[in-house]
Design a protein around this motif. Structure first.
Motif, PDB file in Angstrom:
ATOM      1  N   LEU A 196       0.806  -1.221   0.000  1.00 57.27           N
ATOM      2  CA  LEU A 196       0.000   0.000   0.000  1.00 57.27           C
ATOM      3  C   LEU A 196       0.841   1.273   0.000  1.00 57.27           C
ATOM      4  N   ALA A 197       2.164   1.144  -0.016  1.00 63.52           N
ATOM      5  CA  ALA A 197       3.022   2.311   0.210  1.00 63.52           C
ATOM      6  C   ALA A 197       2.791   3.433  -0.797  1.00 63.52           C
ATOM      7  N   LEU A 198       2.783   3.122  -2.082  1.00 64.78           N
ATOM      8  CA  LEU A 198       2.634   4.183  -3.078  1.00 64.78           C
ATOM      9  C   LEU A 198       1.212   4.720  -3.119  1.00 64.78           C
ATOM     10  N   LEU A 199       0.224   3.835  -3.100  1.00 69.85           N
ATOM     11  CA  LEU A 199      -1.160   4.296  -3.145  1.00 69.85           C
ATOM     12  C   LEU A 199      -1.516   5.153  -1.931  1.00 69.85           C
ATOM     13  N   SER A 200      -0.869   4.882  -0.783  1.00 73.46           N
ATOM     14  CA  SER A 200      -1.154   5.633   0.440  1.00 73.46           C
ATOM     15  C   SER A 200      -0.177   6.779   0.653  1.00 73.46           C
ATOM     16  N   PHE A 201       0.725   6.989  -0.306  1.00 79.45           N
ATOM     17  CA  PHE A 201       1.725   8.067  -0.223  1.00 79.45           C
ATOM     18  C   PHE A 201       2.613   7.912   1.010  1.00 79.45           C
ATOM     19  N   GLY A 202       2.923   6.665   1.358  1.00 76.81           N
ATOM     20  CA  GLY A 202       3.836   6.386   2.465  1.00 76.81           C
ATOM     21  C   GLY A 202       3.164   6.153   3.803  1.00 76.81           C
ATOM     22  N   GLU A 203       1.839   6.241   3.866  1.00 76.69           N
ATOM     23  CA  GLU A 203       1.146   6.085   5.142  1.00 76.69           C
ATOM     24  C   GLU A 203       1.160   4.644   5.654  1.00 76.69           C
ATOM     25  N   SER A 204       1.361   3.677   4.764  1.00 70.16           N
ATOM     26  CA  SER A 204       1.299   2.284   5.205  1.00 70.16           C
ATOM     27  C   SER A 204       2.581   1.822   5.896  1.00 70.16           C
ATOM     28  N   TRP A 205       3.591   2.702   6.021  1.00 64.72           N
ATOM     29  CA  TRP A 205       4.715   2.420   6.911  1.00 64.72           C
ATOM     30  C   TRP A 205       4.234   2.801   8.315  1.00 64.72           C
ATOM     31  N   HIS A 206       3.186   2.095   8.730  1.00 60.01           N
ATOM     32  CA  HIS A 206       2.376   2.509   9.873  1.00 60.01           C
ATOM     33  C   HIS A 206       3.021   2.153  11.210  1.00 60.01           C
ATOM     34  N   ASN A 207       3.865   1.129  11.210  1.00 63.21           N
ATOM     35  CA  ASN A 207       4.517   0.730  12.452  1.00 63.21           C
ATOM     36  C   ASN A 207       5.465   1.819  12.951  1.00 63.21           C
ATOM     37  N   LEU A 208       6.294   2.353  12.063  1.00 67.51           N
ATOM     38  CA  LEU A 208       7.186   3.445  12.477  1.00 67.51           C
ATOM     39  C   LEU A 208       6.380   4.656  12.918  1.00 67.51           C
ATOM     40  N   HIS A 209       5.283   4.932  12.210  1.00 67.98           N
ATOM     41  CA  HIS A 209       4.473   6.086  12.579  1.00 67.98           C
ATOM     42  C   HIS A 209       3.946   5.964  14.004  1.00 67.98           C
ATOM     43  N   HIS A 210       3.508   4.771  14.387  1.00 64.92           N
ATOM     44  CA  HIS A 210       3.015   4.603  15.756  1.00 64.92           C
ATOM     45  C   HIS A 210       4.145   4.534  16.765  1.00 64.92           C
ATOM     46  N   ALA A 211       5.325   4.170  16.331  1.00 66.84           N
ATOM     47  CA  ALA A 211       6.479   4.181  17.232  1.00 66.84           C
ATOM     48  C   ALA A 211       6.972   5.604  17.477  1.00 66.84           C
ATOM     49  N   ASP A 212       6.818   6.487  16.474  1.00 71.29           N
ATOM     50  CA  ASP A 212       7.285   7.876  16.578  1.00 71.29           C
ATOM     51  C   ASP A 212       6.299   8.770  15.833  1.00 71.29           C
ATOM     52  N   PRO A 213       5.126   9.054  16.415  1.00 67.46           N
ATOM     53  CA  PRO A 213       4.023   9.689  15.685  1.00 67.46           C
ATOM     54  C   PRO A 213       4.325  11.064  15.092  1.00 67.46           C
ATOM     55  N   THR A 214       5.191  11.852  15.706  1.00 68.62           N
ATOM     56  CA  THR A 214       5.425  13.199  15.186  1.00 68.62           C
ATOM     57  C   THR A 214       6.461  13.237  14.073  1.00 68.62           C
ATOM     58  N   CYS A 215       7.084  12.101  13.766  1.00 71.37           N
ATOM     59  CA  CYS A 215       8.099  12.062  12.713  1.00 71.37           C
ATOM     60  C   CYS A 215       7.456  12.356  11.356  1.00 71.37           C
ATOM     61  N   ALA A 216       8.065  13.261  10.592  1.00 67.22           N
ATOM     62  CA  ALA A 216       7.497  13.673   9.304  1.00 67.22           C
ATOM     63  C   ALA A 216       7.715  12.635   8.217  1.00 67.22           C
ATOM     64  N   ARG A 217       8.609  11.694   8.440  1.00 64.34           N
ATOM     65  CA  ARG A 217       8.839  10.621   7.469  1.00 64.34           C
ATOM     66  C   ARG A 217       8.461   9.294   8.107  1.00 64.34           C
TER      67      ARG A 217
END
Length: 324
Positions: free
Chosen positions: A258-279
């Protein structure tokens, strides 16, 4: 009630006080949500019936659909999510309004309500209080299937409105964002009228050309973006890898298809590990178009205080033996 142990249904565990139930306002909101969710499919069915037997797809419609998908999708991921929800960067008022407007054209709800719901999701991820966890009905086979459907779309129709005063007071205090939020119904009309108008103009004033553009660049574009976004809520908490540690009960995963269709949002594990990270896609080969757009904005001087990944923070959160 017993404390939540990570396996039982949320209703069997202690939970924070739920928001108000089926008030008149909530019934109206759910009715509107039904129109927002159902309109693309109803219109799609009607359009397919009208075009039955014709295999012709206008290239201009596909180009227009792609352009609008990118613009509205980035409005959600860069504007609604990484900027307004988590403060991954600071944008000036003009760019804030532009991104909030673009995200509103995605047909996913008003900006303040969207942000409040997502902040609540992070406050109670995969435990009682989470508005859209796939573990709401337990971890057994039937409960998991029920939970996947609920976290994908069913949660939109529950009497469980998120109080914006509690979760998004900063946006309520922003006059520009409040205006964009109030204009959401108008922007819904715009996101459908725009492809029809462009198709009509490019087709030399033929209404068939306008309807064709509405089908592809309006209804199908909206339906695809809806389900990609909702898949992050559902699939990205059940299927995929978990290279980074998250809070207790938080099962957010990375799901590369889902990475391209979601514009990178499906790297969801890192996002929940560090929510304010812009990447969100921080490892080799993890494409993150939203982060690339934020980087471009930063180089143009349009955003400041971007919270890029810090090696020490990543190292502290990476699970032992996780593949880079």
């Amino acid at each position: 009630m017993p404390a939540y142990d990570g396996t039982q249904p949320f209703t069997a565990a202690a939970a924070p006080a739920e928001p108000a139930g089926w008030t008149t306002g909530r019934r109206v909101a759910v009715t509107v949500t039904g129109l927002i969710v159902g309109a693309p499919f109803a219109g799609l069915g009607l359009a397919l019936w009208l075009w039955w037997g014709s295999a012709v797809v206008r290239p201009a419609d596909l180009v227009l659909a792609s352009v609008l998908y990118v613009l509205t999708g980035l409005g959600v991921t860069v504007g609604f999510h990484r900027g307004l929800t988590h403060g991954g960067f600071r944008a000036g008022p003009v760019l804030r309004i532009a991104l909030a407007t673009a995200g509103s054209l995605s047909f996913q709800g008003d900006v303040i309500g969207w942000v409040a719901t997502h902040r609540r999701h992070h406050a109670f991820t995969d435990r009682p209080g989470d508005p859209h966890s796939p573990y709401r009905y337990g971890t057994g086979v039937s409960g998991q299937l029920h939970g996947l459907l609920d976290s994908h779309v069913g949660w939109l129709f529950r009497a469980d409105a998120t109080p914006v005063e509690r979760y998004a007071p900063d946006l309520l205090a922003d006059r520009g964002i409040r205006t964009v939020s109030r204009l959401f119904p108008v922007l819904c009309a715009v996101t459908l009228a725009l492809p029809f108008g462009i198709g009509y103009a490019l087709g030399g004033g033929a209404w068939q050309a306008g309807l064709s553009a509405l089908l592809w660049a309006g209804l199908i574009r909206i339906a695809l973006l809806h389900h990609v976004t909702w898949s992050v809520n559902s699939l990205c908490h059940v299927v995929g890898t978990r290279p980074f540690a998250t809070r207790r009960h938080d099962r957010a995963t990375n799901l590369w298809p889902l990475a391209l269709l979601s514009f990178g949002e499906s790297w969801h594990n890192l996002h929940h590990a560090d929510p304010t990270c812009a990447r969100h896609g921080v490892d080799r080969g993890q494409l993150d178009p939203s982060a690339a757009v934020i980087r471009l904005f930063e180089r143009l001087g349009w955003v400041q205080d971007v919270r890029w990944p810090a090696p020490d923070r990543l190292a502290a959160r990476r699970l032992t033996g996780a593949v880079r």
